[in-house]
Design a protein around this motif. Sequence first.
Motif, PDB file in Angstrom:
ATOM      1  N   VAL A  55     -12.897  87.674  94.268  1.00 31.27           N
ATOM      2  CA  VAL A  55     -13.685  86.782  93.953  1.00 31.27           C
ATOM      3  C   VAL A  55     -14.777  87.961  94.334  1.00 31.27           C
ATOM      4  CG1 VAL A  55     -14.864  85.007  94.870  1.00 31.27           C
ATOM      5  CG2 VAL A  55     -12.760  84.745  94.867  1.00 31.27           C
TER       6      VAL A  55
ATOM      7  N   SER B   5     -15.614  84.316  90.032  1.00 32.14           N
ATOM      8  CA  SER B   5     -14.132  84.876  89.908  1.00 32.14           C
ATOM      9  C   SER B   5     -13.153  85.104  89.029  1.00 32.14           C
ATOM     10  CB  SER B   5     -13.216  83.631  90.652  1.00 32.14           C
ATOM     11  OG  SER B   5     -13.657  82.328  89.917  1.00 32.14           O
TER      12      SER B   5
ATOM     13  N   SER C 278     -17.574  91.521  97.700  1.00 29.71           N
ATOM     14  CA  SER C 278     -16.361  91.217  96.525  1.00 29.71           C
ATOM     15  C   SER C 278     -14.660  90.603  97.826  1.00 29.71           C
ATOM     16  CB  SER C 278     -15.859  92.067  95.915  1.00 29.71           C
ATOM     17  OG  SER C 278     -16.150  92.164  94.618  1.00 29.71           O
TER      18      SER C 278
ATOM     19  N   GLY D  28     -21.321  83.655  93.469  1.00 23.54           N
ATOM     20  CA  GLY D  28     -19.484  84.038  92.992  1.00 23.54           C
ATOM     21  C   GLY D  28     -19.445  83.849  91.993  1.00 23.54           C
TER      22      GLY D  28
ATOM     23  N   TRP E 255     -12.372  78.451  97.720  1.00 24.30           N
ATOM     24  CA  TRP E 255     -11.794  78.687  96.453  1.00 24.30           C
ATOM     25  C   TRP E 255     -10.766  78.352  96.690  1.00 24.30           C
ATOM     26  CZ3 TRP E 255     -15.373  81.446  92.572  1.00 24.30           C
ATOM     27  CH2 TRP E 255     -15.930  81.832  93.118  1.00 24.30           C
TER      28      TRP E 255
ATOM     29  N   PHE F  94     -13.561  78.243  92.071  1.00 20.58           N
ATOM     30  CA  PHE F  94     -14.053  77.365  93.367  1.00 20.58           C
ATOM     31  C   PHE F  94     -13.715  75.816  93.778  1.00 20.58           C
ATOM     32  CE2 PHE F  94     -18.513  75.452  94.289  1.00 20.58           C
ATOM     33  CZ  PHE F  94     -18.926  76.260  95.181  1.00 20.58           C
TER      34      PHE F  94
END
Length: 356
Positions: free
Chosen positions: A314, A67, A301, A65, A345, A73
């Motif tokens: 993300v 962002s 995503s 992941g 998140w 996160f």
Amino acid sequence: MMRLRRSQRASSVERGAWSASAATLHALRSTLGLLVLVACNARQSPVRDAYADTVATGADSVVVGISSSEASFVANLTGFQDPESVRYDAEQDVYFVSNMTGNGSDKDGNGYITRVAAESPYGAALFAVGGKDGVTLNAPKGMAIHGDTLWACDIDVLRGFDRHTGRPIATVDFAPVHAVLLNDIAVGPDGHLRVSDTGIEMTLMGVIHTGPDRIFDVGPGGAITEVANDLRLRQPNGVTWDSSAGRWVTVSFDPFVGEVATMPRTGATRQVIHSSVLGNFDGVEAMPGGAILYTSWKDSSVHVLRGRDDRQLVREVPEPADIGVDTRRWRLAIPLSTLGRVQLWKLDAAVVGQRH
């Protein structure tokens, strides 16, 4: 797109920071390795049975992941089995996570729902387990809370549970209307439930679209009304009520044309507000300020849609499913079925549309 049965429990603690490219390679290698194991797996849930009290813990590294500046996160929650949906209960301050435990169309009785304390999300308890305490769960997906009932979509049935105890208290059977795959559910301002039927079969061979593509309304007494039945729904998946605009929002799972569309509180008029060649849109949530969050398998995503502005919030999260939002901390929960984890998140105020 293919969902594989998880044969082993994910590691409780994952340490070290992986790069996004390494994480992607790791996920691909893991998926290829599982192909050999799929045919041998029995129709049971060894993880669920072996960990009777705690079945998931938090990890301390991002692993996968990346962002934008509007999300940061928080944590990985691991140890789930094909987690498909997350629903936040503000009163109890907990996350409910539905676990399919295998192919999404298999009536194998081994699905379950876990409950995670949102304040300290580093352990999860079993909430409702298929085959135990009078519970029937095959492959639970989208969930919604209405009063003291937690509703879960389970192939062609809606199952209701007491959201405090996990006791089964209601069933709405869609078999008489020939539902194919009930995928998501949301509660409207009048207390009616809006339910999507994606019209697909999730099998060992992959996702097969059979149709019909439909959206249902469930009213008092479990009365089922077909709101829409049209291939132009493009395999409706996620559904949510957008209180800021007084409308329903749905996303389509069509692999070639992904659409975000709105519908009025009553009636079947559908308006497409965003279209993309990416496709395979899954979960959707509406923010207080008007932004819409939705997931796409095609580009791995979570997107944020504000008016005509669509961007990745993300990215590099494989097959993100039915997202949930913690409205106390404004955290986004992303279930990653193929990896057996849920990621948390923190959302920026610009995404939420109001002060934290």
